[in-house]
Design an enzyme around this catalytic site. Sequence first.
Site, PDB file in Angstrom:
ATOM      1  N   PRO A 210       0.813  -1.403  -0.049  1.00 39.23           N
ATOM      2  CA  PRO A 210      -0.451   0.196  -0.192  1.00 39.23           C
ATOM      3  C   PRO A 210       0.872   1.504  -0.091  1.00 39.23           C
ATOM      4  CG  PRO A 210      -0.672  -1.376   2.022  1.00 39.23           C
ATOM      5  CD  PRO A 210       0.489  -2.112   1.417  1.00 39.23           C
ATOM      6  N   ILE A 211       0.898   2.526  -0.674  1.00 39.83           N
ATOM      7  CA  ILE A 211       0.984   3.373  -1.314  1.00 39.83           C
ATOM      8  C   ILE A 211       1.164   4.231   0.514  1.00 39.83           C
ATOM      9  CG2 ILE A 211       1.239   5.896  -2.053  1.00 39.83           C
ATOM     10  CD1 ILE A 211       2.271   4.149  -3.631  1.00 39.83           C
ATOM     11  N   CYS A 212       0.223   4.064   1.242  1.00 35.75           N
ATOM     12  CA  CYS A 212       0.684   4.644   2.394  1.00 35.75           C
ATOM     13  C   CYS A 212       1.583   3.840   3.858  1.00 35.75           C
ATOM     14  CB  CYS A 212      -0.852   4.935   3.361  1.00 35.75           C
ATOM     15  SG  CYS A 212      -1.361   2.586   4.127  1.00 35.75           S
ATOM     16  N   THR A 213       1.948   2.490   2.916  1.00 31.38           N
ATOM     17  CA  THR A 213       3.208   1.891   3.937  1.00 31.38           C
ATOM     18  C   THR A 213       4.417   2.355   3.322  1.00 31.38           C
ATOM     19  OG1 THR A 213       2.131  -0.227   4.599  1.00 31.38           O
ATOM     20  CG2 THR A 213       3.959  -0.053   4.588  1.00 31.38           C
ATOM     21  N   ASN A 216       5.020   6.571   4.345  1.00 33.09           N
ATOM     22  CA  ASN A 216       4.677   6.384   5.942  1.00 33.09           C
ATOM     23  C   ASN A 216       4.894   5.706   6.975  1.00 33.09           C
ATOM     24  OD1 ASN A 216       3.191   8.779   5.522  1.00 33.09           O
ATOM     25  ND2 ASN A 216       1.748   8.012   5.370  1.00 33.09           N
TER      26      ASN A 216
END
Lengths: 429, 548
Positions: A210-213, A216
């Site tokens: 996932p992009i958020c992983t 961030n």
Amino acid sequence: MAAVNGNATSSDWDDRYYHIDQILDRPGPRTDPSFQAGDDVKKFLRNKCKILVIGAGGLGCEILANLALSGFKDIHVIDMDTIDISNLNRQFLFRPKDVGKPKAIVAAEFIMNRVPGVKVTPYFGKIQDKDEDYYMQFNIIVCGLDSVEARRWINATLVNMVDDDNPESLKPLIDGGTEGFKGQARVILPQLTSCYECSLDMLNKPTAFPICTIANTPRLPEHCIEWASVLEWPRVYGDKRLDTDDPEHINWLYNIALKRAKEFKIEGVTWSLTQGVVKNIIPAIASTNAIIAASCCNEAFKIATSAAAYLNNYFMLIGTDGVYSYTFEHERRKDCPVCGGESLDITVGKEWTVERLIEMLVEKEDIQIKRPSLSTSKKQIYFQAPPQLEQATRPNLEMKVSELLEDGDEITVTSSTLPFNLSLRIKYT
Amino acid sequence: MNQSGSQSIEQATTAIQAQPDSKTRRYDRQLRLWAASGQAALESSRILVLSASATSTSILKNLVLPGIGHFTILDPGTVTGADAGNNFFLNGFSSIGKSRAKEALPLLKELNDSVDGEAAVKSVEEILGSAEGRQWVKSFSLVITHNLPQTPLDALSKLLWEELEDPPLIVVRSAGFLADFYIQFREQCIIESHDETAPPSLRLTKPFPALQEWATNLDISNIDPTEHAHIPFIVLLIKEADQWRSEHNGSLPKTYDEKKEFKKHIRSRMVKMDEENFEEAENQAFRMWSEAKIPSDIAALFDLEPLQQPISSSSTSQPNGVTKSPHKLNPEFHALLQALHKFVTSPDGPGCLPLSASLPDMKTDTTSYVKLQTIYKDWAAVELAKFKEILKAEYPDLTIDKAVVDSFVKHAHQIKVLRGKRFGSWEEDKTAVAQALDSYPQETATRLALNALSTLLHHNPDPTSITAEALKTEVQSQVGQGVELPSSLDDAVGELARAPTADLPNTAAFVGGMIAQEAIKMITKQYVPVNGYCVVDLVESKTGIIAN
Ligand SMILES: [Zn+2]
């Protein structure tokens, strides 16, 4: 070429087919009664049968050699790749001096030099460059590809070619694939047996982070590498394409990933891992390719000669713990988007937005698409491209599907990764 | 392009140029399977292959490409028209009449410059006839035969079963669409079996001090919401288990209802919907249902006595008067195994396998994950040190490479030991054969038919003498007159009578791939080789294992 193979005495000699002819001169106990032992079958195999090999890589090199020795004399091969140093641990028709040259051309020349009297016609390019007329000329097609997309394309093309009034239009497709010590070979008779698309859900979906992983909360070295390739490269280089075959590019990604990993105290970013992640490298060895290619060619030989029943229709091998294999009939899917007669039903919540529907389609294992565009025969729902159309249909993303479509409506899904138009019937929960 | 972007390019281009050397690049796709340690083992191996048949050269091709150290082809024959037609590693018509071994050699060697090869134009009978020849055969790390006639095969397999350290022997036979093979070896000790079916325990039911401390000190109800959504599932489960134990006389959930209840508790601690770490804890709750135990297949290895050379054995007997203590096979591995046994039974130890430092990915933030990884790594180091202490105390005279000890402890959950049998011993056991005919009729029939073919060709090498009837009669006489033969035997003998001496290119390539896979597993001691007869039927595109 003529100089090498022109000598008649050197291209056919006594006992050349001593081994193969033991099989072709008489039937075995399990051979179908329609088998015509003797000269007719040999003539067909050696003078008439025309076979296409797709891919001249790990499987392709093996397939070409086996077919040539089995007595196929008119072989065509397509491959769009050039030779890389990492091919040399298994693609045995290539030498260090060949690095950079087209695989199809080098492989064809090698086979013609080594096996006299065999004609191999190479095409250095994409399978999509060729049309139905081209594929219609072959009796059998053997496929040794590492790309799911290319396989889906050739599968859909051959299924669509089947014309009930012309039995010649049915082209047996034999497909092989390997990964490490594992592999599979299968026989596809378009419209008669399960096709490649029917079994798409058997594939492992590549791990997507996932992009958020990535942005961030990186935890693994892979997250740092993805950060470098997915976020940093476009930020720094804009539209410049990342070439995963360019060691300079990999080096840049490696250093960026390493820097991020240090910042977050994450261990394990290496050059090899960086390359593996961005190129989605699958381990590959000569021996597994040899087994699977041999299985494919054995089936091609059996189909061409009827000397024994061909595989119905799937052979799977796992060599990590002893030798385990499983031979079975993979069932056709009635709702297969390529060869099934029925359209595929999808169940959608009444409250779903078009955007949610698109997300669901992208995650669906049995269709595997990227960036789909949706429409019905009456209206455009959402288009990924061209930009004007994307802009015009973008507002629909936030609308509810149920405001645009009724229960039972059919939508057409297109995508650059999909070699056909997919029809889906909407069902509300 | 912004400032920090161009800075990072500059930094990147001035940073380390770490592209691997050309050897690493060449072997990249296989190093991802067996790593540098497997590659080093391959590169120091020396392989002897008897015959330069199409099958033999296929095997060799798949071993030269990944980079074995050396191969020798032993073949006294000259190339016939038939050989030139089915063997890719001969030069077609122009090879006819020349030495098979010598013609194949350069075409195999050119596949990989770093591999050394040799052609020995001699018969196996000549080699086995002299003490020097027999010693030479034993100097290889692996010996492979293809369609070797019965008499020399029996002599060779006996020779390579004399001493414990004799090289493994792979016996390959094929005719037409049928083939089988067998690996004769004493003992295969595997540290990296790559078996991921039973991953290492995370010790959730028996946390080590630092992990327990984390869970104990965590005040889950008094924490900011972002942090709350990032507590690793490992810590959540340990915390929940502590709570549960305090309310259930120190025991963990056992019944279905209790397990359901436990999961409900986890879910109830969510402060908002979709806290992924709590969902993960619920999905991983099964890890709490059983205590960290020693896997039964590993525990079974603790009772294994190392193989010993019998004192009476002719080749190791010493001159009169000298007594030599019997030596053991794979002493290092067995020492590690016994040290592991001591470790798991030690009263001040964890009572289970040493902790693995590797951690799966989970829903958490970077800091927590790195912290968790660090405490796992630190505790794994503590237990490794303890293991090494035990090893040293138990085996003070033994020096084992540090990398081997580390690897053994790291892979303790996947170690395997295979014990092999002498080639041909299965056939001597008539009961086993009769049972196999009953349980695996098709595979056993194929194996027996290939035995019969070998015997018949031994008495009369003329292939036209081979008939289905003759093969069937021979099979019957080998298994005993009273034994009922399955109908699939007719398929096998019929197929062999059709093509008794055919080395088909596709069968050769198929078997060539399989034997190379097995050879790589034997040499690298990674992955698990076949223990038994592997039977191949390419009419039905099937393989099967018997006598394992
Ligand atoms: Zn289909």
